[in-house]
Design a protein around this motif. Structure first.
Motif, PDB file in Angstrom:
ATOM      1  N   GLU A 539       0.860  -1.181   0.000  1.00  0.00           N
ATOM      2  CA  GLU A 539       0.000   0.000   0.000  1.00  0.00           C
ATOM      3  C   GLU A 539       0.894   1.228   0.000  1.00  0.00           C
ATOM      4  OE1 GLU A 539      -3.718   1.942   2.509  1.00  0.00           O
ATOM      5  OE2 GLU A 539      -2.465   0.390   3.389  1.00  0.00           O
ATOM      6  N   HIS A 611       0.656  -4.847   2.546  1.00  0.00           N
ATOM      7  CA  HIS A 611      -0.787  -5.040   2.633  1.00  0.00           C
ATOM      8  C   HIS A 611      -1.062  -6.454   3.151  1.00  0.00           C
ATOM      9  CE1 HIS A 611      -4.999  -5.361   1.097  1.00  0.00           C
ATOM     10  NE2 HIS A 611      -5.007  -4.080   1.390  1.00  0.00           N
ATOM     11  N   PHE A 612      -2.144  -6.610   3.909  1.00  0.00           N
ATOM     12  CA  PHE A 612      -2.391  -7.924   4.518  1.00  0.00           C
ATOM     13  C   PHE A 612      -2.575  -9.027   3.483  1.00  0.00           C
ATOM     14  CE2 PHE A 612      -6.718  -6.557   3.769  1.00  0.00           C
ATOM     15  CZ  PHE A 612      -7.405  -7.737   3.499  1.00  0.00           C
ATOM     16  N   SER A 796     -10.632  -3.522  -1.843  1.00  0.00           N
ATOM     17  CA  SER A 796      -9.747  -4.514  -1.238  1.00  0.00           C
ATOM     18  C   SER A 796     -10.385  -5.892  -1.263  1.00  0.00           C
ATOM     19  CB  SER A 796      -9.421  -4.105   0.199  1.00  0.00           C
ATOM     20  OG  SER A 796      -8.596  -5.060   0.819  1.00  0.00           O
ATOM     21  N   GLU A 838      -5.925  -3.817   8.400  1.00  0.00           N
ATOM     22  CA  GLU A 838      -5.491  -2.765   7.489  1.00  0.00           C
ATOM     23  C   GLU A 838      -6.178  -1.429   7.762  1.00  0.00           C
ATOM     24  OE1 GLU A 838      -2.566  -4.413   6.262  1.00  0.00           O
ATOM     25  OE2 GLU A 838      -3.019  -2.727   4.971  1.00  0.00           O
ATOM     26  N   ALA A 865      -3.969  -1.328  14.246  1.00  0.00           N
ATOM     27  CA  ALA A 865      -4.164  -0.467  13.070  1.00  0.00           C
ATOM     28  C   ALA A 865      -4.194   1.003  13.469  1.00  0.00           C
ATOM     29  CB  ALA A 865      -5.454  -0.853  12.348  1.00  0.00           C
ATOM     30  N   LEU A 870      -3.271   3.462  10.153  1.00  0.00           N
ATOM     31  CA  LEU A 870      -3.581   2.915   8.840  1.00  0.00           C
ATOM     32  C   LEU A 870      -4.954   3.361   8.377  1.00  0.00           C
ATOM     33  CD1 LEU A 870      -2.312  -0.762   9.297  1.00  0.00           C
ATOM     34  CD2 LEU A 870      -1.089   1.162   8.293  1.00  0.00           C
TER      35      LEU A 870
END
Length: 890
Positions: A539, A611-612, A796, A838, A865, A870
């Motif tokens: 990201e 990013h996860f 996402s 995220e 987060a 984030l």
């Protein structure tokens, strides 16, 4: 007769001997064309032009036809004039015999010419070849004695280095003794050629002095015209000199006058009495560079006609005139972007050349820049030549002139200031290389326009070679066509293309443009298409955006990330792995350049976060290791990073166990409010069979177009964009005839005209097989009410799970649809928990005891987060204080 067949002209029967004719030679047109005059019979004698067959001599100079605007002046070809002089001295006034071997449909005659009254005399074509003044025509095979003889003579001349085979380019014209009888002006004289006493006008090749203009009955001299005439007159009048005859122009001879004390052409230039002229400098046999150097000497000292001269780069420091820079981007066929040693970027235009353009196109065409690169003939080839030759390389830049900015008018668009320079790499002038390949043309200037390339003569010579060899723009072949499909932002085309790219594995691509650190535009050469590509697994900070009515500032380090990506991959050849696509038709995947994964490189430079979704990729370990190292350095996006212990929420002892029974499902559609539709994997085979049978029946009995009258709630079949029929339900019928439908087996919606709808055959109704698309919502999370934040979460999810198989567990019922948790089929990680990690969604606190353990995990992820700021939490906990005003609640 090989040449006759090759040229496609009518040749005589080789079994029949060619008739021999006699005549006298009154005129020689060129090194391979003469006029033969017959015997007078009661009037002027007949004349015929005979062209020598099987050989080729250089063409003489020719002026552009006034009736043809596109025609150009052409100079003498090397050794063209000496070949003509050889024939003139040998044949004028002599009697010859000749045979006509073949005749073109246009009436041009080709044959052999012999001195004397029979064919036993000197063969003129053989004499020219033996002296190296002509060559055999290309494509002729030595399949008869005459052609074998020509081949033998050509090889002898080549070995002896005669004429055109000598070392040089035709500059070895033998000087002629002469006496200068009159000086008209500094660069035009009348000379008596010895020993034949021909009185001719000689114009000095390559230069022009100020002249005397006639006004009324008087001659008015231009500035320094009288001084220039006196300079030449005092040195040459009535003197014995030698003249190198170089070309012919309007019945005047172009030449160079040699005196024991020097070359008058170069002396006139050096003293500031003359200027170089483009149209005749090409025939100057002693090197155009000497004339330019002499002119430059006078300019620098501002002598005579150059007294008011200002150099095009007079205002530049030496370090700005010549420098070394790295090429970062090729804008088009005559402009590049370079990076200076200072780190600044500068646009450089190649001096004195014009890139390819459409016929009728001009600089005044305001729509010129809107045309795609691939539509302009040879523009793609020119830019590719520059890209492969220059991108990422260091080049030498020598600034020739600065073209000032101009404002827009009714016919001419505005131009910013342009730095025009000669760019070279490895000793090769890039502009000259482009022109020689026919990928650009040379600009023509007014004679007093000094803003031109320092290597202008080399550019003209390169263009002449390209024209002669029919290269690129000058070719008579069909123009190459590049059909390139731009599927950027076209969701339907992207969907069709996605499976192909996924199966292809690594695909070759060229980076066309860099929008941001992780968003690029790629050209796929094998697939001949343009796509928008998003880097997976990371990201990047968002750049500045102009939203309607609001200009949004970019996040910190967004510009640095964009610049890093540009420097690493802009217009480079890369490899890409496409994994998925988002709702806007952008492809998502991994990009590699010379073994470097761009996603990993951005994370290593602390210009991006992991990013996860990277957890499921083969590059997860490399990304996490790079991120940990960046965190430790506390650089850029991690400059304010602090490891804060996460407060653990003490879980409440469960009195009731949470039930988990995950079943495999296939996610088919994601809605804008983060609901999703799935198909049960276990009934997938039944749906496939039903679709196959239904389409077969529709194909056998096509529905009558317009026969179906849709009403709300009706089941029907609808033709999707892929041309196939699917089961659907009518949701709304507008007064204008548009029908809103819902695809019952996939969950997506569409608005169609009635002509693309038909009744659903009873054998395939929902009673036979219930609708396969079931709607669900994520459990334990709250979707942001802000449209942009919600869109980020939806994008996402679309990127991660749409058109993929997952595991679904129903947690509790809710209004409208069940609330579930969803797991990735391979990693078993929780999709909703990943969104929380995220910072894309918030946790929905629930009181049920059986959910406290999972809620605790979700809350811990939310706190992490927040600490990392984030997405939703980038400005802190927005739910405090007046958060209720905005519809948020804890």
């Amino acid at each position: 007769m090989a040449i006759a067949a090759q040229a496609g002209i009518a040749a005589q029967d080789p079994s029949q001997p060619c008739p021999v004719a006699l005549g006298a030679i009154p005129c020689v047109l060129s090194g391979c064309a003469i006029i033969v005059r017959g015997q007078p019979r009661g009037g002027p004698p007949p004349e015929r032009q005979i062209n020598l067959s099987n050989i080729r001599a250089g063409n003489l100079a020719r002026r552009a036809a006034a009736s043809q605007p596109d025609s150009k002046d052409t100079p003498d070809e090397p050794w063209g004039f000496p070949a003509r002089e050889f024939l003139r001295k040998k044949l004028i006034g002599k009697e010859v015999c000749f045979t006509v071997e073949y005749k073109t449909p246009q009436g041009r005659e080709y044959g052999m010419v012999y001195l004397g009254k029979d064919t036993s005399g000197e063969n003129i074509a053989e004499s020219l070849v033996a002296e190296g003044l002509a060559s055999r025509r290309e494509g002729i095979r030595a399949n008869n004695p005459e052609q074998s003889r020509l081949a033998e003579l050509e090889e002898q001349a080549r070995s002896a280095k005669k004429g055109m085979w000598s070392e040089g380019t035709g500059s070895h014209t033998k000087p002629v003794n002469a006496i200068i009888e009159h000086v008209r002006d500094g660069s035009v004289v009348r000379a008596l050629l010895l020993p034949d006493y021909y009185l001719v006008t000689v114009m000095l090749s390559g230069i022009k002095c100020p002249t005397f203009k006639r006004e009324a009955d008087a001659e008015v001299p231009e500035p320094f015209a009288a001084e220039a005439k006196f300079f030449t007159e005092s040195r040459l009048l009535q003197r014995d000199v030698q003249i190198v005859l170089e070309s012919c122009h309007n019945q005047n001879i172009l030449g160079t006058i040699l005196h024991p004390n020097g070359n008058i052409t170069e002396l006139l230039l050096k003293e500031g009495f003359a200027r170089c002229v483009d149209w005749s400098i090409a025939v100057y046999t002693r090197g155009a560079d000497k004339l330019r150097a002499a002119e430059r000497f006078a300019k620098e000292r501002k002598l005579r006609i150059w007294r008011d001269y200002v150099a095009p780069t007079a205002n530049l420091d030496q370090k700005d005139k010549q420098f070394v820079a790295k090429v970062m981007q090729v804008l088009n066929a005559d402009a590049i972007v370079v990076k200076l040693n200072s780190g600044d970027y500068k646009t450089i235009h190649l001096s004195s050349i014009r890139p390819p353009r459409l016929e009728g196109d001009s600089a005044q065409d305001k729509n010129r820049k809107l045309r795609p690169l691939y539509d302009i003939p040879y523009m793609f080839e020119a830019r590719e030549f520059l890209r492969k030759k220059l991108i990422g390389k260091k080049v030498n830049v020598s600034v020739d002139y600065i073209r000032p900015a101009s404002s827009a008018t009714d016919t001419v668009p505005a131009f910013s200031e342009r730095t025009c320079a000669t760019v070279s790499i490895g000793g090769i002038n890039i502009a000259e290389a482009l022109v020689s390949k026919g990928l650009a043309t040379v600009l023509r200037y007014r004679q007093d326009d000094d803003q031109r390339s320092a290597h202008y003569d080399e550019l003209l010579a390169a263009e002449a070679r390209a024209i002669k060899n029919g290269k690129g723009l000058h070719s008579k072949k069909e123009v190459p066509i590049h059909r390139v499909a731009d599927i950027s932002g076209d969701t339907q085309k992207a969907k069709q293309f996605l499976p192909f790219l996924q199966r292809a594995g690594r695909s070759e691509a060229v980076v066309e443009y860099v929008f941001s650190g992780s968003r690029l535009k790629l050209f796929l050469p094998k697939e001949t298409c343009l796509i928008t590509f998003l880097l997976a697994g990371i990201e990047c900070p968002r750049g500045a955006r102009n939203a309607p009515g609001l200009a949004q500032e970019g996040e910190p380090f967004s510009e640095e990330a964009t610049l890093f990506t540009k420097e690493l991959v802009m217009q480079r050849e890369v490899e890409v792995e496409v994994e998925s696509m988002d709702k806007a038709g952008n492809f998502i995947g991994w990009l590699h350049i010379e073994g470097v994964n761009l996603s990993v490189a951005l994370v290593e430079q602390a210009l991006s976060r992991v990013h996860f979704t990277a957890e499921r990729s083969p590059y997860c370990k490399a990304l996490l290791a790079a991120q940990d190292a960046a965190k430790q350095r506390k650089e850029k996006v991690w400059s304010h990073y602090e490891e804060t212990p996460v407060e653990e929420v003490v879980p409440v002892l469960e009195e009731k166990e949470r039930t988990t029974n995950y079943k495999p499902v296939f996610v088919t559609e994601i809605t804008d409010d983060l609901h999703f539709y799935v198909q049960d994997v276990e009934t997938g085979a039944q749906l496939e069979k039903l679709m196959e049978n239904m389409r077969a029946e529709v194909g056998a009995h096509p529905p009558v177009e317009g026969a179906f009258v849709p009403r709300r709630g009706d089941f029907c079949i609808a033709k999707f964009v892929d041309g196939e029929w699917y089961r659907a339900r009518v949701e709304k019928v507008e007064s204008g005839g548009k029908v809103h439908i819902f695809y019952i087996d996939y969950g997506n919606k569409e608005t169609l005209p009635p002509t693309r709808l038909a009744p659903l055959p009873p054998a395939f109704s929902p009673r036979v097989l219930p609708p396969q698309a079931t709607e669900y919502s994520f459990a334990f999370i709250q979707v942001p009410q802000d449209e942009e934040a919600r869109a980020d979460a939806v994008d996402s999810v679309v990127r991660d799970i749409q058109n993929t198989q997952c595991l679904l567990n129903v947690e509790h019922l809710g209004p409208g649809c069940p609330h579930v948790t969803l797991q990735f089929a391979d990693s078993k990680s929780d999709v909703g928990l990943g969104l929380v990690k995220e910072g894309l969604v918030m946790v929905e606190p629930r009181k049920e005891r059986q959910f406290q353990k999972v809620i605790t995990e979700y809350l811990n992820a939310q706190e992490a987060a927040k600490s990392a700021r984030l997405n939703l939490w980038r400005y802190g906990d927005f739910r405090a204080d007046d958060a209720d005003e905005f519809g948020y609640s804890r």
